[in-house]
Design a protein around this motif. Structure first.
Motif, PDB file in Angstrom:
ATOM      1  N   GLU A  57       0.869  -1.172   0.000  1.00 46.74           N
ATOM      2  CA  GLU A  57       0.000   0.000   0.000  1.00 46.74           C
ATOM      3  C   GLU A  57       0.913   1.232   0.000  1.00 46.74           C
ATOM      4  O   GLU A  57       2.036   1.180   0.508  1.00 46.74           O
ATOM      5  CB  GLU A  57      -0.893   0.019   1.236  1.00 46.74           C
ATOM      6  CG  GLU A  57      -1.885  -1.119   1.314  1.00 46.74           C
ATOM      7  CD  GLU A  57      -2.996  -1.008   0.285  1.00 46.74           C
ATOM      8  OE1 GLU A  57      -3.392   0.135  -0.055  1.00 46.74           O
ATOM      9  OE2 GLU A  57      -3.465  -2.050  -0.187  1.00 46.74           O
ATOM     10  N   LEU A  58       0.444   2.337  -0.542  1.00 45.41           N
ATOM     11  CA  LEU A  58       1.232   3.559  -0.622  1.00 45.41           C
ATOM     12  C   LEU A  58       1.772   3.973   0.749  1.00 45.41           C
ATOM     13  O   LEU A  58       2.952   4.304   0.889  1.00 45.41           O
ATOM     14  CB  LEU A  58       0.409   4.695  -1.236  1.00 45.41           C
ATOM     15  CG  LEU A  58       1.090   6.062  -1.285  1.00 45.41           C
ATOM     16  CD1 LEU A  58       2.366   6.014  -2.119  1.00 45.41           C
ATOM     17  CD2 LEU A  58       0.122   7.104  -1.829  1.00 45.41           C
ATOM     18  N   ARG A  59       0.944   3.941   1.761  1.00 43.98           N
ATOM     19  CA  ARG A  59       1.365   4.361   3.104  1.00 43.98           C
ATOM     20  C   ARG A  59       2.527   3.495   3.612  1.00 43.98           C
ATOM     21  O   ARG A  59       3.490   3.997   4.183  1.00 43.98           O
ATOM     22  CB  ARG A  59       0.196   4.317   4.082  1.00 43.98           C
ATOM     23  CG  ARG A  59       0.525   4.830   5.470  1.00 43.98           C
ATOM     24  CD  ARG A  59      -0.729   5.073   6.280  1.00 43.98           C
ATOM     25  NE  ARG A  59      -1.618   6.033   5.658  1.00 43.98           N
ATOM     26  CZ  ARG A  59      -1.484   7.359   5.713  1.00 43.98           C
ATOM     27  NH1 ARG A  59      -0.478   7.872   6.370  1.00 43.98           N
ATOM     28  NH2 ARG A  59      -2.339   8.154   5.125  1.00 43.98           N
ATOM     29  N   GLU A  60       2.445   2.158   3.375  1.00 47.01           N
ATOM     30  CA  GLU A  60       3.537   1.266   3.775  1.00 47.01           C
ATOM     31  C   GLU A  60       4.824   1.641   3.048  1.00 47.01           C
ATOM     32  O   GLU A  60       5.904   1.635   3.637  1.00 47.01           O
ATOM     33  CB  GLU A  60       3.202  -0.190   3.424  1.00 47.01           C
ATOM     34  CG  GLU A  60       2.146  -0.842   4.253  1.00 47.01           C
ATOM     35  CD  GLU A  60       1.886  -2.235   3.716  1.00 47.01           C
ATOM     36  OE1 GLU A  60       2.650  -3.162   4.078  1.00 47.01           O
ATOM     37  OE2 GLU A  60       0.944  -2.387   2.917  1.00 47.01           O
ATOM     38  N   ARG A  61       4.701   1.947   1.756  1.00 48.09           N
ATOM     39  CA  ARG A  61       5.881   2.300   0.959  1.00 48.09           C
ATOM     40  C   ARG A  61       6.511   3.593   1.464  1.00 48.09           C
ATOM     41  O   ARG A  61       7.733   3.694   1.603  1.00 48.09           O
ATOM     42  CB  ARG A  61       5.481   2.442  -0.518  1.00 48.09           C
ATOM     43  CG  ARG A  61       6.558   3.022  -1.405  1.00 48.09           C
ATOM     44  CD  ARG A  61       7.782   2.124  -1.448  1.00 48.09           C
ATOM     45  NE  ARG A  61       8.807   2.691  -2.273  1.00 48.09           N
ATOM     46  CZ  ARG A  61       9.833   3.425  -1.818  1.00 48.09           C
ATOM     47  NH1 ARG A  61       9.950   3.684  -0.530  1.00 48.09           N
ATOM     48  NH2 ARG A  61      10.743   3.893  -2.653  1.00 48.09           N
ATOM     49  N   VAL A  62       5.696   4.595   1.752  1.00 50.24           N
ATOM     50  CA  VAL A  62       6.216   5.876   2.223  1.00 50.24           C
ATOM     51  C   VAL A  62       6.895   5.714   3.576  1.00 50.24           C
ATOM     52  O   VAL A  62       7.919   6.351   3.841  1.00 50.24           O
ATOM     53  CB  VAL A  62       5.104   6.946   2.258  1.00 50.24           C
ATOM     54  CG1 VAL A  62       5.585   8.215   2.932  1.00 50.24           C
ATOM     55  CG2 VAL A  62       4.627   7.257   0.842  1.00 50.24           C
ATOM     56  N   LYS A  63       6.383   4.829   4.397  1.00 43.09           N
ATOM     57  CA  LYS A  63       7.013   4.595   5.704  1.00 43.09           C
ATOM     58  C   LYS A  63       8.436   4.070   5.560  1.00 43.09           C
ATOM     59  O   LYS A  63       9.256   4.237   6.460  1.00 43.09           O
ATOM     60  CB  LYS A  63       6.173   3.635   6.549  1.00 43.09           C
ATOM     61  CG  LYS A  63       4.932   4.276   7.117  1.00 43.09           C
ATOM     62  CD  LYS A  63       4.140   3.297   7.954  1.00 43.09           C
ATOM     63  CE  LYS A  63       2.895   3.956   8.514  1.00 43.09           C
ATOM     64  NZ  LYS A  63       2.085   3.012   9.299  1.00 43.09           N
ATOM     65  N   LEU A  64       8.750   3.454   4.434  1.00 40.61           N
ATOM     66  CA  LEU A  64      10.120   2.982   4.188  1.00 40.61           C
ATOM     67  C   LEU A  64      11.086   4.145   3.937  1.00 40.61           C
ATOM     68  O   LEU A  64      12.307   3.967   4.026  1.00 40.61           O
ATOM     69  CB  LEU A  64      10.148   2.023   2.995  1.00 40.61           C
ATOM     70  CG  LEU A  64       9.372   0.727   3.155  1.00 40.61           C
ATOM     71  CD1 LEU A  64       9.386  -0.069   1.861  1.00 40.61           C
ATOM     72  CD2 LEU A  64       9.925  -0.107   4.306  1.00 40.61           C
ATOM     73  N   LEU A  65      10.555   5.315   3.616  1.00 37.44           N
ATOM     74  CA  LEU A  65      11.389   6.480   3.351  1.00 37.44           C
ATOM     75  C   LEU A  65      11.798   7.232   4.611  1.00 37.44           C
ATOM     76  O   LEU A  65      12.784   7.962   4.602  1.00 37.44           O
ATOM     77  CB  LEU A  65      10.649   7.468   2.435  1.00 37.44           C
ATOM     78  CG  LEU A  65      10.364   7.035   1.015  1.00 37.44           C
ATOM     79  CD1 LEU A  65       9.470   8.044   0.324  1.00 37.44           C
ATOM     80  CD2 LEU A  65      11.664   6.857   0.249  1.00 37.44           C
ATOM     81  N   VAL A  66      11.037   7.075   5.673  1.00 39.97           N
ATOM     82  CA  VAL A  66      11.259   7.894   6.870  1.00 39.97           C
ATOM     83  C   VAL A  66      12.151   7.175   7.879  1.00 39.97           C
ATOM     84  O   VAL A  66      12.289   5.953   7.849  1.00 39.97           O
ATOM     85  CB  VAL A  66       9.925   8.314   7.521  1.00 39.97           C
ATOM     86  CG1 VAL A  66       9.086   9.129   6.553  1.00 39.97           C
ATOM     87  CG2 VAL A  66       9.145   7.118   8.026  1.00 39.97           C
ATOM     88  N   ASP A  67      12.731   7.954   8.800  1.00 42.92           N
ATOM     89  CA  ASP A  67      13.579   7.387   9.847  1.00 42.92           C
ATOM     90  C   ASP A  67      12.712   6.849  10.993  1.00 42.92           C
ATOM     91  O   ASP A  67      11.487   6.883  10.920  1.00 42.92           O
ATOM     92  CB  ASP A  67      14.598   8.418  10.341  1.00 42.92           C
ATOM     93  CG  ASP A  67      13.965   9.668  10.945  1.00 42.92           C
ATOM     94  OD1 ASP A  67      12.799   9.629  11.382  1.00 42.92           O
ATOM     95  OD2 ASP A  67      14.661  10.701  10.977  1.00 42.92           O
ATOM     96  N   SER A  68      13.357   6.397  12.043  1.00 47.64           N
ATOM     97  CA  SER A  68      12.624   5.790  13.169  1.00 47.64           C
ATOM     98  C   SER A  68      11.736   6.798  13.902  1.00 47.64           C
ATOM     99  O   SER A  68      10.815   6.411  14.609  1.00 47.64           O
ATOM    100  CB  SER A  68      13.599   5.146  14.150  1.00 47.64           C
ATOM    101  OG  SER A  68      14.513   6.114  14.640  1.00 47.64           O
ATOM    102  N   ASP A  69      11.995   8.090  13.717  1.00 44.56           N
ATOM    103  CA  ASP A  69      11.144   9.125  14.310  1.00 44.56           C
ATOM    104  C   ASP A  69       9.950   9.468  13.413  1.00 44.56           C
ATOM    105  O   ASP A  69       9.111  10.288  13.782  1.00 44.56           O
ATOM    106  CB  ASP A  69      11.952  10.400  14.571  1.00 44.56           C
ATOM    107  CG  ASP A  69      13.010  10.202  15.641  1.00 44.56           C
ATOM    108  OD1 ASP A  69      12.795   9.368  16.543  1.00 44.56           O
ATOM    109  OD2 ASP A  69      14.054  10.874  15.563  1.00 44.56           O
TER     110      ASP A  69
END
Length: 135
Positions: A57-69
């Motif tokens: 899902e798009l949201r899951e993919r975008v979460k791969l771009l961000v750091d642990s914060d």
């Protein structure tokens, strides 16, 4: 500038005008299309780098771009998952269209940014995936 971790060169991997990025994408595109066309029934789809493509899902993919914060730092700014979705930060590496919330699924390489062939991961929208995979 955003630099790939451990890289010996400095390049802005998020810049759509980056010559190296564009050259690699143009060379990888026909091979990726061929891999999707030739995929056997029941075989996992493969990326041009040899990794497996996974449907997200798009949201899951975008979460791969961000750091642990939960933020991506770029050009002195911090972007949240919501910011990145609103900005249409993820695009298809075959057709270059942004992945929108209205069509929120895409195929993403599980190798992420761990290959020179795609410094930001490799994403294929469902429309391109289906058109290349048709038998």
């Amino acid at each position: 500038r955003l630099q790939q971790k451990g890289s010996i060169f400095k390049t802005d991997v998020f810049n759509p005008e980056d010559d190296m990025r564009n050259r690699l994408q143009s060379q990888a595109k026909p091979r990726q299309q061929e891999l999707l066309r030739r995929r056997g029934e029941g075989d996992p789809p493969l990326c041009v780098c040899g990794g497996q493509l996974k449907l997200l899902e798009l949201r899951e993919r975008v979460k791969l771009l961000v750091d642990s914060d939960g933020f991506l730092e770029y050009a002195g700014r911090r972007f949240s998952v919501e910011d990145l979705i609103q900005m249409s930060a993820v695009s298809c590496d075959l057709c270059h269209r942004s992945i929108q919330e209205e069509r929120p699924r895409l195929w993403t390489c599980q190798n992420g940014a761990n290959t020179i062939l795609h410094a930001q991961s490799y994403d294929v929208c469902e429309q391109c995936f289906n058109s290349c995979s048709e038998r």
